[in-house]
Design an enzyme around this catalytic site. Structure first.
Site, PDB file in Angstrom:
ATOM      1  N   HIS A  60      -7.576  -5.572   0.051  1.00 22.81           N
ATOM      2  CA  HIS A  60      -6.366  -4.794   0.320  1.00 22.81           C
ATOM      3  C   HIS A  60      -5.616  -5.293   1.552  1.00 22.81           C
ATOM      4  O   HIS A  60      -4.373  -5.299   1.566  1.00 22.81           O
ATOM      5  CB  HIS A  60      -6.757  -3.320   0.516  1.00 22.81           C
ATOM      6  CG  HIS A  60      -5.617  -2.362   0.430  1.00 22.81           C
ATOM      7  ND1 HIS A  60      -4.979  -2.052  -0.755  1.00 22.81           N
ATOM      8  CD2 HIS A  60      -4.997  -1.609   1.384  1.00 22.81           C
ATOM      9  CE1 HIS A  60      -4.030  -1.161  -0.534  1.00 22.81           C
ATOM     10  NE2 HIS A  60      -4.011  -0.885   0.757  1.00 22.81           N
ATOM     11  N   SER A  96       0.821  -1.203   0.000  1.00 18.78           N
ATOM     12  CA  SER A  96       0.000   0.000   0.000  1.00 18.78           C
ATOM     13  C   SER A  96       0.863   1.265   0.000  1.00 18.78           C
ATOM     14  O   SER A  96       1.580   1.522  -0.965  1.00 18.78           O
ATOM     15  CB  SER A  96      -0.959  -0.056   1.199  1.00 18.78           C
ATOM     16  OG  SER A  96      -1.895   0.982   1.153  1.00 18.78           O
TER      17      SER A  96
END
Length: 399
Positions: free
Chosen positions: A375, A168
């Site tokens: 995610h 990320s």
């Protein structure tokens, strides 16, 4: 449906905030050091100062408990995402924690911590109690924190280069580093980017849809008032994790909705047993400016530096618009790992990243076959070793 879940999750967080103590306590029993020691591995803490004065803590697993010290090892450096910390890589334990997997595979494992998170709340002259400490965003992590940490690691170990793994924001700051400081081309053997975040115009996060139009505009107010801390870790969050998010707790569904809100709905790979530890260490804190910059990326559809508004942009950049990051000019071997059910790194945006990168630099773009992988599953998904980390390890070995 997402709006209903969003509102329920927000109400739950508000209830917790009122019900639990508010003071921040950094002596949490769930730390990177305590977790690594718990599983019988050696752990070291190293502190490095950036060129602009921030004191960052790195955690190192120098060798595997299965071998003991067995001589010099190649280096792998792990960099966490937004609101996270080095704890991300060890929460899942030896079987599924990426730091342990690399250690057992023969690597000298280093885990970074960006300025402002739980482990990096010091500065040579500024206190985190006051606003000036928080005048940074992820651009600064890319141009100050990553160089300081990686230079320190290579100097201490004597290795000529290292393998980079980011998740990320750890991928965003990597793009910033390699766009802005070209000397690191020779210091990174290869980069392995989990849930890569650069362009964000098609992000599906409900948080972005709600906050983007309001906070993703050019932000001239930052120049006047500065930034502030956003969601620090606290004893209250640890208590919330242990009480409200444990297995069999009636409220655990609220904890899962909070995580789905952050990463993507309805992942069947969520390890619910791990939720108390996740909630005890995350969020680890960041600057409000980091959030604003991401929201600007969502609003503009560009991958570019912070937008202060035309007047300061002219002063800062020599142009009324902020400059784009030179992703096309990067010349480091890069491996991308991405998924369909990722609210922050959408397929459309990752495809734009792939098309923009130098084809000679992009060594692999691996789209997860698991359609509901989200995610946060890149860190804590069930069976993650077999599903993803074995592939990452093989790519690193062959890089």
């Amino acid at each position: 449906m997402w709006l209903f879940r969003f509102l329920v999750a927000q109400l739950f967080l508000a209830f917790i905030a009122m019900a639990l103590p508010s003071e921040v306590d950094r002596s949490s029993s769930v730390t990177t050091v305590s977790l690594v020691k718990k599983f019988g591995y050696a752990i070291e803490e190293h502190e490095v100062q950036t060129s602009d004065g921030y004191l960052l803590t790195m955690h190192r697993i120098p060798y595997s408990k299965h071998t003991g010290y067995d001589g010099k090892r190649p280096v792998v450096f792990l960099m966490h995402g937004l609101l996270c910390s080095s704890s991300d890589w060890v929460l899942s334990g030896p079987d599924n924690g990426l730091a342990f997997i690399f250690s057992d595979a023969g690597y000298d494992v280093w885990m970074g911590n960006a300025r402002g998170n739980t482990y990096s709340r010091k500065h040579a002259s500024k206190s985190p109690t006051f606003q000036p400490f928080w005048n940074f965003e992820w651009h600064d992590i890319g141009i100050y924190d990553l160089p300081a940490m990686m230079d320190y690691i290579l100097y201490l170990t004597g290795e000529p280069n290292l393998q980079y793994v980011g998740h990320s924001q750890g991928t965003t700051s990597f793009f910033v580093l390699n766009s802005m400081i070209k000397r690191f081309k020779s210091r990174i053997r290869s980069a392995h980017l989990l849930a890569p975040v650069a362009w964000m115009g098609h992000m599906e996060s409900p948080l972005a849809k709600v906050a983007g139009p309001l906070f993703g505009q050019p932000n001239a107010l930052i120049e006047l008032f500065g930034s502030a801390e956003f969601l620090p870790s606290s004893k209250a969050m640890e208590l919330m994790g242990s009480v409200f998010c444990r297995d069999q707790a009636f409220s655990q569904v609220m904890c899962t909705n909070i995580l789905f809100l952050m990463g993507g709905w309805d992942s069947p790979y969520l390890n619910t047993t791990l939720i108390p530890e996740v909630m005890a260490t995350t969020p680890a804190g960041c600057s409000v400016n980091q959030m604003f910059h991401y929201l600007q990326e969502y609003n503009s559809g560009d991958f570019r530096q912070f937008d202060y508004g035309a007047t300061r942009n002219k002063k800062e950049y020599g142009n009324k618009n902020p400059p784009n990051y030179d992703v096309e000019g990067m010349d480091v071997p890069v491996y991308l790992y991405y998924s369909d059910n990722d609210y922050f790194a959408s397929l459309i945006d990752v495809d734009l990243l792939r098309r923009t990168m130098n084809p000679a630099s992009l060594k692999r773009a691996y789209r997860m076959p698991e359609k509901k992988w989200n995610h946060l599953d890149f860190l804590w998904g069930l069976n993650i070793k077999e599903i993803l980390y074995d592939t990452v390890l093989e790519d690193i070995i062959n890089a």
